[in-house]
Design a protein around this motif. Structure first.
Motif, PDB file in Angstrom:
ATOM      1  N   ILE A 134       0.822  -1.024  -0.019  1.00  0.00           N
ATOM      2  CA  ILE A 134      -0.100  -0.100   0.016  1.00  0.00           C
ATOM      3  C   ILE A 134       0.907   1.314  -0.016  1.00  0.00           C
ATOM      4  N   GLY A 135       0.413   2.215  -0.312  1.00  0.00           N
ATOM      5  CA  GLY A 135       1.030   3.586  -0.171  1.00  0.00           C
ATOM      6  C   GLY A 135       0.406   4.611  -1.174  1.00  0.00           C
ATOM      7  N   PHE A 136       0.869   5.770  -0.788  1.00  0.00           N
ATOM      8  CA  PHE A 136       0.618   6.965  -1.789  1.00  0.00           C
ATOM      9  C   PHE A 136       0.637   6.541  -3.449  1.00  0.00           C
ATOM     10  N   MET A 137      -0.088   7.391  -4.081  1.00  0.00           N
ATOM     11  CA  MET A 137       0.326   7.412  -5.592  1.00  0.00           C
ATOM     12  C   MET A 137       1.798   7.612  -5.887  1.00  0.00           C
ATOM     13  N   GLY A 138       2.477   6.950  -6.620  1.00  0.00           N
ATOM     14  CA  GLY A 138       3.980   7.314  -6.906  1.00  0.00           C
ATOM     15  C   GLY A 138       4.627   6.930  -5.843  1.00  0.00           C
ATOM     16  N   GLY A 184       5.932   3.945  -5.456  1.00  0.00           N
ATOM     17  CA  GLY A 184       6.760   2.974  -6.081  1.00  0.00           C
ATOM     18  C   GLY A 184       6.382   1.436  -5.836  1.00  0.00           C
ATOM     19  N   LYS A 185       4.918   1.240  -5.556  1.00  0.00           N
ATOM     20  CA  LYS A 185       4.092   0.067  -5.483  1.00  0.00           C
ATOM     21  C   LYS A 185       4.301  -0.752  -6.698  1.00  0.00           C
ATOM     22  N   SER A 186       4.050  -0.295  -7.837  1.00  0.00           N
ATOM     23  CA  SER A 186       4.160  -1.121  -8.941  1.00  0.00           C
ATOM     24  C   SER A 186       5.423  -1.618  -9.274  1.00  0.00           C
ATOM     25  N   THR A 221      -4.059  -3.771  -8.404  1.00  0.00           N
ATOM     26  CA  THR A 221      -5.993  -4.128  -8.212  1.00  0.00           C
ATOM     27  C   THR A 221      -6.508  -3.046  -9.360  1.00  0.00           C
ATOM     28  N   ASP A 222      -5.871  -1.577  -9.410  1.00  0.00           N
ATOM     29  CA  ASP A 222      -6.107  -0.635 -10.598  1.00  0.00           C
ATOM     30  C   ASP A 222      -6.381  -1.402 -11.819  1.00  0.00           C
ATOM     31  N   ALA A 223      -5.318  -2.306 -12.420  1.00  0.00           N
ATOM     32  CA  ALA A 223      -5.308  -2.976 -13.360  1.00  0.00           C
ATOM     33  C   ALA A 223      -6.416  -3.879 -13.743  1.00  0.00           C
ATOM     34  N   ILE A 229     -13.554   5.800 -15.260  1.00  0.00           N
ATOM     35  CA  ILE A 229     -14.504   5.110 -14.146  1.00  0.00           C
ATOM     36  C   ILE A 229     -14.866   6.546 -13.318  1.00  0.00           C
ATOM     37  N   PHE A 230     -13.800   7.327 -12.842  1.00  0.00           N
ATOM     38  CA  PHE A 230     -14.089   8.539 -11.961  1.00  0.00           C
ATOM     39  C   PHE A 230     -14.942   9.502 -12.603  1.00  0.00           C
ATOM     40  N   ALA A 231     -14.743   9.560 -13.836  1.00  0.00           N
ATOM     41  CA  ALA A 231     -15.432  10.846 -14.567  1.00  0.00           C
ATOM     42  C   ALA A 231     -17.018  10.381 -14.885  1.00  0.00           C
ATOM     43  N   PHE A 239     -15.664   3.792  -8.066  1.00  0.00           N
ATOM     44  CA  PHE A 239     -14.506   3.364  -8.183  1.00  0.00           C
ATOM     45  C   PHE A 239     -14.050   2.509  -6.571  1.00  0.00           C
ATOM     46  N   ARG A 240     -14.212   3.228  -5.563  1.00  0.00           N
ATOM     47  CA  ARG A 240     -14.064   2.868  -4.189  1.00  0.00           C
ATOM     48  C   ARG A 240     -14.517   1.295  -3.912  1.00  0.00           C
ATOM     49  N   GLN A 241     -15.905   1.336  -4.158  1.00  0.00           N
ATOM     50  CA  GLN A 241     -16.408   0.090  -4.353  1.00  0.00           C
ATOM     51  C   GLN A 241     -15.942  -0.986  -5.170  1.00  0.00           C
ATOM     52  N   SER A 284      -0.525  -5.379  -5.368  1.00  0.00           N
ATOM     53  CA  SER A 284      -0.330  -3.827  -5.143  1.00  0.00           C
ATOM     54  C   SER A 284      -1.426  -3.182  -5.191  1.00  0.00           C
ATOM     55  N   VAL A 285      -1.833  -2.447  -4.398  1.00  0.00           N
ATOM     56  CA  VAL A 285      -3.375  -1.739  -4.410  1.00  0.00           C
ATOM     57  C   VAL A 285      -3.153  -0.249  -4.710  1.00  0.00           C
ATOM     58  N   GLY A 286      -4.285   0.519  -5.016  1.00  0.00           N
ATOM     59  CA  GLY A 286      -4.378   1.794  -5.597  1.00  0.00           C
ATOM     60  C   GLY A 286      -4.132   2.661  -4.113  1.00  0.00           C
ATOM     61  N   GLY A 287      -3.629   3.895  -4.105  1.00  0.00           N
ATOM     62  CA  GLY A 287      -3.202   4.773  -3.171  1.00  0.00           C
ATOM     63  C   GLY A 287      -4.449   5.107  -2.297  1.00  0.00           C
ATOM     64  N   GLY A 288      -5.533   5.012  -2.778  1.00  0.00           N
ATOM     65  CA  GLY A 288      -6.776   5.197  -1.977  1.00  0.00           C
ATOM     66  C   GLY A 288      -7.446   3.960  -1.206  1.00  0.00           C
ATOM     67  N   THR A 289      -7.119   2.978  -1.499  1.00  0.00           N
ATOM     68  CA  THR A 289      -7.469   1.531  -1.074  1.00  0.00           C
ATOM     69  C   THR A 289      -7.720   1.410   0.575  1.00  0.00           C
ATOM     70  N   ALA A 329      -2.767   9.912 -15.806  1.00  0.00           N
ATOM     71  CA  ALA A 329      -3.830   8.846 -15.649  1.00  0.00           C
ATOM     72  C   ALA A 329      -4.190   8.884 -14.123  1.00  0.00           C
ATOM     73  N   ARG A 330      -3.973   9.916 -13.501  1.00  0.00           N
ATOM     74  CA  ARG A 330      -4.531   9.688 -11.926  1.00  0.00           C
ATOM     75  C   ARG A 330      -5.306  11.015 -11.688  1.00  0.00           C
ATOM     76  N   PRO A 331      -6.605  10.766 -11.879  1.00  0.00           N
ATOM     77  CA  PRO A 331      -7.518  11.652 -11.633  1.00  0.00           C
ATOM     78  C   PRO A 331      -7.481  12.741 -10.658  1.00  0.00           C
ATOM     79  N   LEU A 332      -7.061  12.363  -9.625  1.00  0.00           N
ATOM     80  CA  LEU A 332      -6.913  13.004  -8.327  1.00  0.00           C
ATOM     81  C   LEU A 332      -5.969  14.065  -8.314  1.00  0.00           C
ATOM     82  N   ASP A 372      -3.957  14.046   4.708  1.00  0.00           N
ATOM     83  CA  ASP A 372      -5.345  13.610   5.047  1.00  0.00           C
ATOM     84  C   ASP A 372      -5.115  12.061   5.358  1.00  0.00           C
ATOM     85  N   ARG A 373      -4.203  11.387   4.541  1.00  0.00           N
ATOM     86  CA  ARG A 373      -4.252   9.965   4.625  1.00  0.00           C
ATOM     87  C   ARG A 373      -2.960   9.312   5.525  1.00  0.00           C
ATOM     88  N   GLU A 374      -1.883  10.445   6.149  1.00  0.00           N
ATOM     89  CA  GLU A 374      -1.079   9.695   6.832  1.00  0.00           C
ATOM     90  C   GLU A 374      -1.321   9.084   8.003  1.00  0.00           C
TER      91      GLU A 374
HETATM   92  C1  S3P Z   1      -5.855   6.585  -6.019  1.00  0.00           C
HETATM   93  C2  S3P Z   1      -4.386   6.019  -6.627  1.00  0.00           C
HETATM   94  C3  S3P Z   1      -4.504   5.283  -7.946  1.00  0.00           C
HETATM   95  C4  S3P Z   1      -5.871   4.999  -8.267  1.00  0.00           C
HETATM   96  C5  S3P Z   1      -6.837   6.175  -8.314  1.00  0.00           C
HETATM   97  C6  S3P Z   1      -7.004   6.764  -7.079  1.00  0.00           C
HETATM   98  C7  S3P Z   1      -5.637   7.463  -4.800  1.00  0.00           C
HETATM   99  O1  S3P Z   1      -3.725   4.332  -7.750  1.00  0.00           O
HETATM  100  O2  S3P Z   1      -6.164   3.834  -7.528  1.00  0.00           O
HETATM  101  O3  S3P Z   1      -6.292   6.981  -9.248  1.00  0.00           O
HETATM  102  O4  S3P Z   1      -6.872   7.607  -4.415  1.00  0.00           O
HETATM  103  O5  S3P Z   1      -4.800   7.578  -4.280  1.00  0.00           O
HETATM  104  P1  S3P Z   1      -1.870   4.335  -7.597  1.00  0.00           P
HETATM  105  O6  S3P Z   1      -1.881   4.644  -6.025  1.00  0.00           O
HETATM  106  O7  S3P Z   1      -1.357   3.204  -8.198  1.00  0.00           O
HETATM  107  O8  S3P Z   1      -1.640   5.611  -8.605  1.00  0.00           O
END
Ligand code: S3P
Length: 165
Positions: free
Chosen positions: A2-6, A8-10, A27-29, A42-44, A51-53, A72-77, A112-115, A131-133
């Motif tokens: 787990i960890g924030f976007m970018g 290095g999880k992937s 999990t994003d893939a 999906i976000f749009a 997406f969270r669901q 490896s999960v998305g940063g918001g999972t 590719a990261r809508p947030l 917010d997430r730390e």
């Molecule tokens: C998100 C992280 C993204 C992806 C989506 C939302 C988030 O994954 O799930 O854009 O809320 O932090 P990565 O952490 O793989 O970039």
């Protein structure tokens, strides 16, 4: 992982999969494959909550598979308590922690990261991280400070910690 976007999880997931021969699931893939559209679409079109669901459903599916794998999960999972429980049930959770500056360097060219698509991505990174730390450590068995480390060095730490406990 787990960890924030970018954080290095992937990259670490790929390296760990190479080293171990285990299957890597991002999990994003998985979500993109099932939904037949990109994360941004999906976000749009369906919104962040949908997406969270999908993230929760993906974790439930993976848990059911009951296989050894690297995930490896998305940063918001980890934001959903339910997801934190699922992650714990799935196995050892490693939180890759990176500074906002390093995250920015890794994500700045990526659309590719809508947030992070607003006018001030650095400000957004700082705010979301703040917010997430406190949430990420709730989901983690181990925290790895990745600043200044290569992918190989992060993976060395993960492997060591994995076998120690
Ligand atoms: C998100 C992280 C993204 C992806 C989506 C939302 C988030 O994954 O799930 O854009 O809320 O932090 P990565 O952490 O793989 O970039």
């Amino acid at each position: 992982m787990i960890g924030f976007m970018g954080s290095g999880k992937s990259s670490c997931g790929r390296e760990l999969a190479n080293r171990s021969g285990l299957f890597l699931i991002d999990t994003d893939a998985e979500i993109v494959r099932h939904a037949g559209m990109s994360v941004s679409d999906i976000f749009a079109t369906r919104g962040e909550e949908a997406f969270r669901q999908l993230e929760t459903e993906t974790l439930q599916e993976l848990l059911k598979r009951n296989e050894d794998m690297i995930v490896s999960v998305g940063g918001g999972t980890p934001l959903r308590e339910e997801n934190r429980k699922l992650l714990k049930q799935m196995g050892k959770v490693f939180y890759l922690k990176a500074s906002p500056e390093n995250v920015y360097e890794r994500v700045k060219e990526n659309t590719a990261r809508p947030l992070l698509q607003g006018p001030d991505p650095m400000g957004r990174i700082r705010q979301l991280m703040k917010d997430r730390e406190e949430i990420y450590p709730l989901a983690a068995d181990h925290i790895i400070e990745t600043d200044g480390l290569s992918v190989d060095e992060v993976c060395d730490q993960i492997e060591k910690l994995f076998w120690i406990g």
